[in-house]
Structure formats: C-alpha cells, structure tokens
Design an enzyme around this catalytic site. Structure first.
Site, PDB file in Angstrom:
ATOM      1  N   GLU A  91      61.858   0.617 -25.076  1.00  0.00           N
ATOM      2  CA  GLU A  91      60.588   0.635 -25.812  1.00  0.00           C
ATOM      3  C   GLU A  91      59.412   0.827 -24.864  1.00  0.00           C
ATOM      4  O   GLU A  91      58.459   1.555 -25.179  1.00  0.00           O
ATOM      5  CB  GLU A  91      60.429  -0.657 -26.602  1.00  0.00           C
ATOM      6  CG  GLU A  91      61.413  -0.787 -27.757  1.00  0.00           C
ATOM      7  CD  GLU A  91      61.301  -2.103 -28.495  1.00  0.00           C
ATOM      8  OE1 GLU A  91      61.723  -2.152 -29.660  1.00  0.00           O
ATOM      9  OE2 GLU A  91      60.792  -3.087 -27.905  1.00  0.00           O
ATOM     10  N   GLU A 144      56.104  -2.644 -23.989  1.00  0.00           N
ATOM     11  CA  GLU A 144      57.165  -2.924 -24.963  1.00  0.00           C
ATOM     12  C   GLU A 144      56.575  -3.113 -26.358  1.00  0.00           C
ATOM     13  O   GLU A 144      57.107  -2.594 -27.351  1.00  0.00           O
ATOM     14  CB  GLU A 144      57.925  -4.174 -24.541  1.00  0.00           C
ATOM     15  CG  GLU A 144      58.949  -4.680 -25.551  1.00  0.00           C
ATOM     16  CD  GLU A 144      59.208  -6.168 -25.390  1.00  0.00           C
ATOM     17  OE1 GLU A 144      59.620  -6.790 -26.382  1.00  0.00           O
ATOM     18  OE2 GLU A 144      58.988  -6.700 -24.287  1.00  0.00           O
ATOM     19  N   ASP A 151      64.201  -3.708 -24.497  1.00  0.00           N
ATOM     20  CA  ASP A 151      62.761  -3.822 -24.229  1.00  0.00           C
ATOM     21  C   ASP A 151      62.296  -2.723 -23.278  1.00  0.00           C
ATOM     22  O   ASP A 151      61.201  -2.165 -23.439  1.00  0.00           O
ATOM     23  CB  ASP A 151      62.434  -5.185 -23.620  1.00  0.00           C
ATOM     24  CG  ASP A 151      62.597  -6.327 -24.611  1.00  0.00           C
ATOM     25  OD1 ASP A 151      62.714  -6.054 -25.825  1.00  0.00           O
ATOM     26  OD2 ASP A 151      62.607  -7.493 -24.172  1.00  0.00           O
ATOM     27  N   ASP A 182      57.506  -0.487 -29.370  1.00  0.00           N
ATOM     28  CA  ASP A 182      58.185  -0.909 -30.592  1.00  0.00           C
ATOM     29  C   ASP A 182      57.598  -0.195 -31.797  1.00  0.00           C
ATOM     30  O   ASP A 182      58.329   0.288 -32.674  1.00  0.00           O
ATOM     31  CB  ASP A 182      58.068  -2.427 -30.743  1.00  0.00           C
ATOM     32  CG  ASP A 182      58.687  -2.928 -32.037  1.00  0.00           C
ATOM     33  OD1 ASP A 182      59.927  -2.934 -32.141  1.00  0.00           O
ATOM     34  OD2 ASP A 182      57.927  -3.300 -32.952  1.00  0.00           O
TER      35      ASP A 182
END
Length: 227
Positions: free
Chosen positions: A117, A41, A114, A45
């Site tokens: 990502e 995650e 999440d 991002d």
C-alpha cells in the site's frame, strides 16, 4: 541517495521514481525510524481500493453492489496484498528495525501488505492517478482474472458458517488467544473451534477480524482434506 539495490528494484515494480526518497520512505517500517511508511500506507489503502473498485466496475457491468464489494475485499485483503509483495520480492527490500528483522518481519503478511500500500501511494504521489493505475493494476491481473465473473468467492468465515448451517451444526466459536504490538503494529492470534467436529484451528492477522478469517480458512482446509 537511493541505493543501487533499491534502484534496481524500480525495474521490478515497473516504475522509475522521479523522487526516489518516496520509494525509500515506502520501504521503511516504523521500527526503523523516520520517515517511515505509515502515512503512505494510509493513503495507499484508499488508492488501491479506488483502483480495484474502478477495475471491477468496468469489467463486471452486470454485477451488483454486493458482488463488487466482495470481489474488492478479496483482492485487497491482507493475504492478497502480501502475496503480491512476495511475487515482487518486496520483503527483501524492506528497511526494518533490529527487532523486526530478527523476528522475520520481512516475511510477515501484515508488514508486506502495508508496504505494498505504501509503494502504491508513493507512485501516486510521484506521478498521478493515471500512471499509478497503469503500473499497479498489472500486479492484480492474475487475481482479477481468477475471480468468477460477478460471483467472487465469499470470505472464509461466511463460507464456514454456511457449511455448518447447511448441516444444522453449531456455529464456530472464535476466541482471542493473544494480541501484541503497539497501536500501529498490532498482531492477533485467534482460535476457531467447531464443537461437533472436535476441530480447532488458529489464525493470525493485524486485526482480530483478519485473524478470525485466517482461522476459518484453516478450518475449511481441514474439512476439505478430510473429505
């Protein structure tokens, strides 16, 4: 070994993994043990921010930094990523611990965002940035096309504040109702109160800022419905 269900899911996201364990890790929430998806995650991002920034930079050659920044924020915010997850039926694939499963974690925006990502990071690590770009950008195409060129919609808090200021009314008051979870899975509920209008809404999110944005968005919806 990857399950037949997860194997079939690769067709839905448009990418077949050379190392399927990366996909399994991306789908495993921290409540379900290790290896979970928090590190993926973190990487995802940054990757998704780069891909969207690059796409906007190329598509909007005359947009200034502010417009590009607002557009990127709109496209990669929690609710936008969660919407992509729902389109891809990602929630059905998540591996959750008993507590999260019982509380409906597979439907929660923060967990879905999440996971998106994490899947993006898994594709990036399994292949390369060019492949990741080819696979991932189509997930955002509808949202990218819907944005007004060079003038993306401002975030809900800004829109609500400007609406009130135009009428010379007091600014909204945001108050924390509660926060829960451990440091990695925080959940916030916030209220937004408009004094003159006697209007109070609530919002939720994985950070206080996101919860305030959600509460402001609900306030705008209420104002629009009362027109």
């Amino acid at each position: 070994m990857i399950s037949s269900k997860a194997s079939d899911y690769q067709q839905r996201i448009g990418y077949v993994f050379t190392d399927p364990s990366l996909l399994l890790q991306a789908l495993r929430h921290c409540s379900a043990g290790t290896p979970h998806n928090e590190r993926l995650e973190f990487l995802g991002d940054s990757v998704v921010n780069l891909l969207i920034a690059e796409a906007l930079f190329q598509r909007w050659p005359r947009a200034d930094e502010g417009a590009l920044t607002r557009a990127r924020s709109e496209l990669v915010r929690e609710t936008s990523l969660a919407s992509i997850a729902r389109t891809m039926q990602l929630g059905e694939q998540l591996i959750l611990g008993p507590g999260e499963l019982k509380s409906g974690g597979h439907r929660r925006d923060s967990i879905l965002a999440d996971a998106v990502e994490a899947v993006i990071a898994a594709i990036y690590l399994d292949a390369d940035l060019a492949t990741c770009r080819t696979v991932v950008l189509p997930w955002f195409e509808t949202a990218l096309t819907a944005l007004p060129v060079g003038k993306p919609e401002k975030d809900p808090k800004t829109r609500l504040q400007e609406w009130l200021q135009a009428r010379q009314w007091s600014l909204p008051v945001y108050e924390l109702i509660f926060e829960s979870g451990d440091p990695h899975t925080k959940h916030f509920r916030v209220s937004c109160t408009l004094g003159e209008l006697k209007l109070r809404t609530e919002g939720e999110g994985s950070s206080r800022r996101l919860a305030e944005q959600d509460a402001a968005s609900h306030a705008i919806d209420q104002l629009d419905s009362n027109k």
